[in-house]
Write an enzyme that holds these catalytic residues in place. Structure first.
Site, short mmCIF file in Angstrom:
data_model
loop_
_atom_site.label_atom_id
_atom_site.label_comp_id
_atom_site.label_asym_id
_atom_site.label_seq_id
_atom_site.Cartn_x
_atom_site.Cartn_y
_atom_site.Cartn_z
N GLU A 28 0.82 -1.21 0.00
CA GLU A 28 0.00 0.00 0.00
C GLU A 28 0.86 1.26 0.00
O GLU A 28 0.56 2.22 -0.70
CB GLU A 28 -0.91 0.04 1.24
CG GLU A 28 -1.85 -1.12 1.36
CD GLU A 28 -1.32 -2.24 2.25
OE1 GLU A 28 -2.13 -2.81 3.00
OE2 GLU A 28 -0.11 -2.54 2.19
N CYS A 52 -2.55 -2.87 7.63
CA CYS A 52 -2.05 -2.78 9.01
C CYS A 52 -2.25 -1.35 9.51
O CYS A 52 -2.66 -0.47 8.75
CB CYS A 52 -0.57 -3.16 9.03
SG CYS A 52 0.52 -1.91 8.29
#
Length: 164
Positions: free
Chosen positions: A65, A93
């Site tokens: 990401e 996360c």
């Protein structure tokens, strides 16, 4: 010039998640945890991609990401990714969830949950936190079985290698 790819006739989310799964496969082949990410504009133009690169880059922040967000910002010339959709194979996360909010991503689409460190739904619910000023739309479970199986297969093979 951004590449415009044909959308799936059935579901554009499936099409873009398939692209993220292919990136995750590349990461896994490079001995990285297989996670892939794709950022798409509101007009369905491919803006940026990323795959996990922590081992290769010796960088704890080199999650799929983060790589995709950095590339999108560079390509668009702004860190405001308003209107963009981010597809990622695994629930982000805490670090990535924070970066997604900071980038003003419009919609996050993820494949499978992360019961150990997921910060969208599983362990934390960062997008709903009162500390977050930008609200993102979240679509869960796109290609969930394929994403989960890819990760499970990689970890099984990785553990077998370690035992040998």
């Amino acid at each position: 010039m951004p590449e415009i790819l044909p959308l799936s006739e059935t579901d554009p989310h499936d099409f873009w998640m398939q692209q993220a799964i292919a990136l995750a496969e590349q990461a896994g082949a490079a001995d990285e945890v297989p996670v892939g990410a794709v950022i798409v504009s509101a007009e369905n133009e491919l803006i940026a991609t990323g795959e996990n690169r922590r081992q290769r880059d010796h960088d704890p922040t080199a999650h799929a990401e983060i790589i995709a967000l950095r590339r999108a910002g560079q390509r668009l010339g702004t860190w405001y990714l308003t209107g963009c959709r981010l597809y990622v194979t695994l629930e982000p996360c805490p670090m990535c969830a924070g970066a997604i909010v900071q980038a003003r991503i419009h919609t996050l689409i993820y494949g499978t949950t992360d019961p150990k460190s997921g910060a969208i739904d599983s362990v934390l619910q960062l997008p709903q936190s009162p500390a977050v000023f930008h609200r993102i739309q979240v679509i869960r479970g796109v290609q969930a079985v394929a994403c989960r199986q890819q990760l499970q297969r990689w970890f099984r093979q990785h553990r077998q290698k370690e035992r040998q």
